[in-house]
Design an enzyme around this catalytic site. Structure first.
Site, PDB file in Angstrom:
ATOM      1  CG  ASP A  24      -2.087   0.943   1.099  1.00 50.36           C
ATOM      2  OD1 ASP A  24      -2.368   1.383  -0.034  1.00 50.36           O
ATOM      3  OD2 ASP A  24      -2.708   1.267   2.131  1.00 50.36           O
TER       4      ASP A  24
ATOM      5  CG  HIS B 108      -0.398   2.174  -9.383  1.00 55.87           C
ATOM      6  ND1 HIS B 108      -0.572   1.819  -8.063  1.00 55.87           N
ATOM      7  CD2 HIS B 108      -1.484   2.902  -9.725  1.00 55.87           C
ATOM      8  CE1 HIS B 108      -1.727   2.318  -7.636  1.00 55.87           C
ATOM      9  NE2 HIS B 108      -2.289   2.987  -8.621  1.00 55.87           N
TER      10      HIS B 108
ATOM     11  CG  LEU C 224       9.131 -17.251  -3.727  1.00 53.06           C
ATOM     12  CD1 LEU C 224       8.917 -17.256  -2.225  1.00 53.06           C
ATOM     13  CD2 LEU C 224       9.608 -15.865  -4.168  1.00 53.06           C
TER      14      LEU C 224
END
Ligand code: IPE
Ligand code: IPE
Ligand code: MG
Length: 245
Positions: A18, A35, A129
């Site tokens: 955020d 962004h 991962l």
């Protein structure tokens, strides 16, 4: 105290990324600039988690409620998603990262679904991962969706209502096969969950930082892990019980 204990690493870290908009504003730019820079932080944490041999990293990239943002911002986010997945797939393969997605994927734009599915398929055999993207995700949607799926099975008499239990519920969440996160990080100084993983975070350690997402780097991830490692997780027991194990 300032070193990561390799034997006490969380298996699964989830992040609410955020603060992109505020970061852009601080730099006198449009929200979309935030962004785009947020993608750099994504790359950093994926690399950092892979280096530490973390098993699962879940990133909250787009919530169901984020559709309510201005059309231009939503479109930019979707375009950015498609281009980022497209550009990064090679690196994911090279680094043995397996891509997964959670959320209401079927209701994402078809372009996004296609790109996502392509990358998921191409990385499916990777053993390092697991990078889980939460897209068009809302925990309440996920819970209702699980409930609907179970209701159909009960209606069809495949399952008796008395046999509905935690395991069955978990199997019907979009996170089935993914262990609950031990650590949840939220950036940007907001102290809320914003409809993320409500079921799965029952016993997760929460970590909040004032850093805005585009500022978040590998060292910030490490700091969160060190903080996590200095906590006592009691799961309802007493401290004495935990220490004698
Ligand atoms: C997080 O940053 C990215 C998404 C929710 C897609 P924000 O866009 O929410 O940035 P702020 O919170 O407005 O600063
Ligand atoms: C949460 O951030 C969603 C994502 C990070 C994708 P928001 O910016 O949408 O959350 P609120 O609106 O501040 O709670
Ligand atoms: Mg926000």
């Amino acid at each position: 105290m300032n070193q990561i204990d390799k034997n006490k690493l969380p298996n699964h870290i989830a992040i609410i990324m955020d603060g992109n908009g505020r970061w852009a504003k601080e730099h006198g730019k449009q929200r979309t600039f935030g962004h785009r820079n947020g993608v750099i932080s994504v790359r950093e944490v994926v690399e950092g988690a892979a280096e530490l041999q973390i098993k699962y990293l879940t990133l909250y990239a787009f919530s169901t409620e984020n559709w309510n943002r201005p059309k231009l911002e939503v479109n930019t986010l979707m375009t950015l998603l498609v281009s980022t997945i497209n550009k990064e797939t090679k690196t994911l393969i090279k680094n043995n990262v397996r891509l997964l997605a959670i959320g209401d994927i079927e209701n994402l734009p078809s372009k996004v679904q296609k790109e996502l599915k392509g990358a998921i398929d191409k990385t499916a055999k990777n053993t390092g991962l697991a990078l889980v993207l939460a897209l068009n995700y809302s925990a309440r949607w996920e819970i209702i969706n699980a409930l609907k799926k179970i209701s159909v099975k009960v209606e069809n008499q495949e399952i008796a209502a008395k046999n509905v239990d935690e395991n069955l519920f978990i199997e019907n969440l979009t996170t089935f096969n993914i262990p609950d996160p031990e650590l949840l990080i939220r950036t940007s100084g907001e102290y809320r969950i914003s409809n993320f993983l409500l079921w799965q975070i029952a016993y997760t350690e929460l970590y909040f930082t004032n850093k805005l997402w585009p500022e978040f780097r590998k060292d910030d991830l490490k700091e969160a892990i060190i903080n996590f490692q200095n906590r006592e997780r009691r799961f309802g027991k007493t401290s004495e019980q935990i220490q004698t194990i």
